[in-house]
Write a protein that holds these residues in place. Structure first.
Motif, PDB file in Angstrom:
ATOM      1  N   TYR A 134      33.342  32.862  34.217  1.00  0.00           N
ATOM      2  CA  TYR A 134      31.926  33.243  34.095  1.00  0.00           C
ATOM      3  C   TYR A 134      31.795  34.749  33.896  1.00  0.00           C
ATOM      4  CZ  TYR A 134      26.932  33.526  35.125  1.00  0.00           C
ATOM      5  OH  TYR A 134      25.582  33.765  35.048  1.00  0.00           O
ATOM      6  N   ARG A 152      32.604  36.093  30.614  1.00  0.00           N
ATOM      7  CA  ARG A 152      31.558  35.799  29.627  1.00  0.00           C
ATOM      8  C   ARG A 152      32.019  34.823  28.548  1.00  0.00           C
ATOM      9  NH1 ARG A 152      30.378  39.759  26.660  1.00  0.00           N
ATOM     10  NH2 ARG A 152      28.174  39.291  26.305  1.00  0.00           N
ATOM     11  N   LYS A 166      26.035  27.210  37.202  1.00  0.00           N
ATOM     12  CA  LYS A 166      25.591  28.538  36.771  1.00  0.00           C
ATOM     13  C   LYS A 166      25.828  28.750  35.277  1.00  0.00           C
ATOM     14  CE  LYS A 166      29.742  30.798  38.621  1.00  0.00           C
ATOM     15  NZ  LYS A 166      30.187  31.706  39.683  1.00  0.00           N
ATOM     16  N   PHE A 167      26.837  28.080  34.716  1.00  0.00           N
ATOM     17  CA  PHE A 167      27.023  28.118  33.266  1.00  0.00           C
ATOM     18  C   PHE A 167      25.856  27.424  32.578  1.00  0.00           C
ATOM     19  CE2 PHE A 167      31.329  29.260  34.283  1.00  0.00           C
ATOM     20  CZ  PHE A 167      31.778  29.973  33.181  1.00  0.00           C
ATOM     21  N   GLY A 179      31.542  28.887  26.707  1.00  0.00           N
ATOM     22  CA  GLY A 179      31.386  27.521  27.198  1.00  0.00           C
ATOM     23  C   GLY A 179      32.636  27.090  27.937  1.00  0.00           C
ATOM     24  N   LEU A 180      32.564  25.907  28.536  1.00  0.00           N
ATOM     25  CA  LEU A 180      33.678  25.390  29.337  1.00  0.00           C
ATOM     26  C   LEU A 180      34.060  23.985  28.915  1.00  0.00           C
ATOM     27  CD1 LEU A 180      32.804  26.260  33.069  1.00  0.00           C
ATOM     28  CD2 LEU A 180      34.475  27.405  31.611  1.00  0.00           C
ATOM     29  N   LYS A 190      24.931  27.990  28.775  1.00  0.00           N
ATOM     30  CA  LYS A 190      26.277  27.835  28.218  1.00  0.00           C
ATOM     31  C   LYS A 190      26.741  26.397  28.416  1.00  0.00           C
ATOM     32  CE  LYS A 190      27.556  32.650  28.810  1.00  0.00           C
ATOM     33  NZ  LYS A 190      28.604  33.618  29.193  1.00  0.00           N
ATOM     34  N   VAL A 228      28.806  22.976  28.992  1.00  0.00           N
ATOM     35  CA  VAL A 228      29.956  22.510  29.765  1.00  0.00           C
ATOM     36  C   VAL A 228      30.265  21.090  29.321  1.00  0.00           C
ATOM     37  CG1 VAL A 228      30.841  21.952  32.060  1.00  0.00           C
ATOM     38  CG2 VAL A 228      29.366  23.961  31.755  1.00  0.00           C
TER      39      VAL A 228
END
Length: 349
Positions: A112, A115, A133-134, A118-119, A139, A141
């Motif tokens: 995070y 920066r 929090k993403f 995405g995940l 962002k 996930v």
């Protein structure tokens, strides 16, 4: 001082907008592309990714969080996904959390603050280590292999319950009634799904479901070996076993060999994943197979679509709406490779 976009514009006679479009992966005319690339080589121009990231709020980097890097299932998915992401201009940062929830939380925090855009994640348990929090930051996930109730994100799954049910039914159809299972950790989504499939197959056949026939391992080789020993000691009359994970399959086969148990004459075996290991086993092992390449493709493409702000066209049953967020769950079918590790008994049930 290094060359700048203005230097490229001066050398080529093109506008800054055209050069910027090229550098950011946009479409430019072929003759302009050739001019820009020649100027880049001559001027030794390099893109300042840090500066571009600050300007666009994008780093062109994807974070990947996995439970175990030495798990062949995860490794195959990462390799394939990384190739797809790279072809779209994204680099990856891979974090191995060693199946430790605290390490997982640290990895998510690290990504995070780095920066990443995405995940792609394979969660270790049921508690959110920070994926929310993403999502709050806009962002994407994408969860692979496992699903979490309190995290509304896209998920790429396989039909774990159906895979286990099919495997156990094959043993039942071969005449086996005393069938053991080496299950995974209770807090892991895939383990619960596969155990549910085992129990469904047994119950529907009319066989009494004996709790002593289910022993848990920890999705490791050592865990599979220890579970196989406990299972055999508790059920010396067991005629078949279903092992629900690749690493545990390896460990169980090692333990079976150490105990001098003949497969399939004394014990029929169906394992999970890795065709190469199945072929190398004597006798050749019957296994459930997972579509790792397809899982990786679905995960990478789902993430890219979200990053590009596009909507994915999917079947209605794959969509979930959580407030303003629409998520997609894709469930893929497993396969089965027939070996010679299952004995057909005369007293078929």
């Amino acid at each position: 001082m290094g060359a700048t976009m203005k230097d490229i514009a001066k050398r080529t006679g093109l506008g800054l907008a055209t050069i910027s479009s090229y550098l950011n992966g946009g479409n430019v005319r072929e003759k302009n592309r050739i001019k820009i690339e020649e100027a880049i080589r001559e001027l030794h121009f390099e893109v300042n990714e840090v500066a571009r990231g600050l300007k666009t709020n994008r780093t062109k980097t994807i974070g990947i969080v996995i439970p175990e890097l030495n798990n062949i299932f995860f490794a195959e998915i990462i390799t394939e996904a990384e190739d797809i992401l790279r072809s779209h201009g994204y680099a990856t940062m891979i974090c191995d959390c060693r199946s430790d929830p605290e390490r997982e939380k640290e990895a998510v925090d690290f990504l995070y603050h780095r920066r990443v855009d995405g995940l792609i994640v394979m969660p270790t348990g049921t508690s959110d280590p920070g994926f929310q929090k993403f999502l709050r930051a806009g962002k994407p996930v994408v969860m692979i292999d496992r699903k979490m109730r309190d995290v509304a994100c896209d998920c790429i799954l396989v039909d774990n319950e159906g895979a286990a049910e099919d495997a156990v039914k094959r043993l039942i159809q071969a005449g086996h009634a005393k069938i053991g299972m080496i299950a995974g950790p209770e807090d892991v989504y895939t383990a619960r799904e596969r155990q549910r499939g085992y129990q469904k197959a047994v119950q529907e056949s009319g066989i009494v479901c004996d709790d002593s026939l289910i022993v848990r391992g920890n999705y490791t080789i050592a865990g599979g070996a220890a579970a196989m020993r406990r299972l055999r000691e508790a059920n010396p009359d067991m005629t078949a076993v279903f092992i629900s994970n690749y690493e545990m399959t390896v460990g169980a086969i090692m333990e079976i060999n150490d105990l001098g148990i003949r497969v399939p004459e004394e014990l029929s075996v169906i394992g999970f994943d890795n065709i190469d290991f199945a072929k190398a086993s004597v006798p050749r092992l019957s296994i459930v197979t997972q579509p790792t390449a397809k899982i990786a493709q679905e995960a990478a493409e789902t993430l890219i679509i979200k990053l590009e702000g596009k909507d994915r066209i999917v079947d209605a049953e794959q969509q979930d709406v959580d407030g303003e967020r629409t998520t997609v769950t894709v469930t893929l079918k497993t396969g089965f490779v027939e070996g010679r590790s299952v004995r057909v008994l005369n007293n078929k049930v």
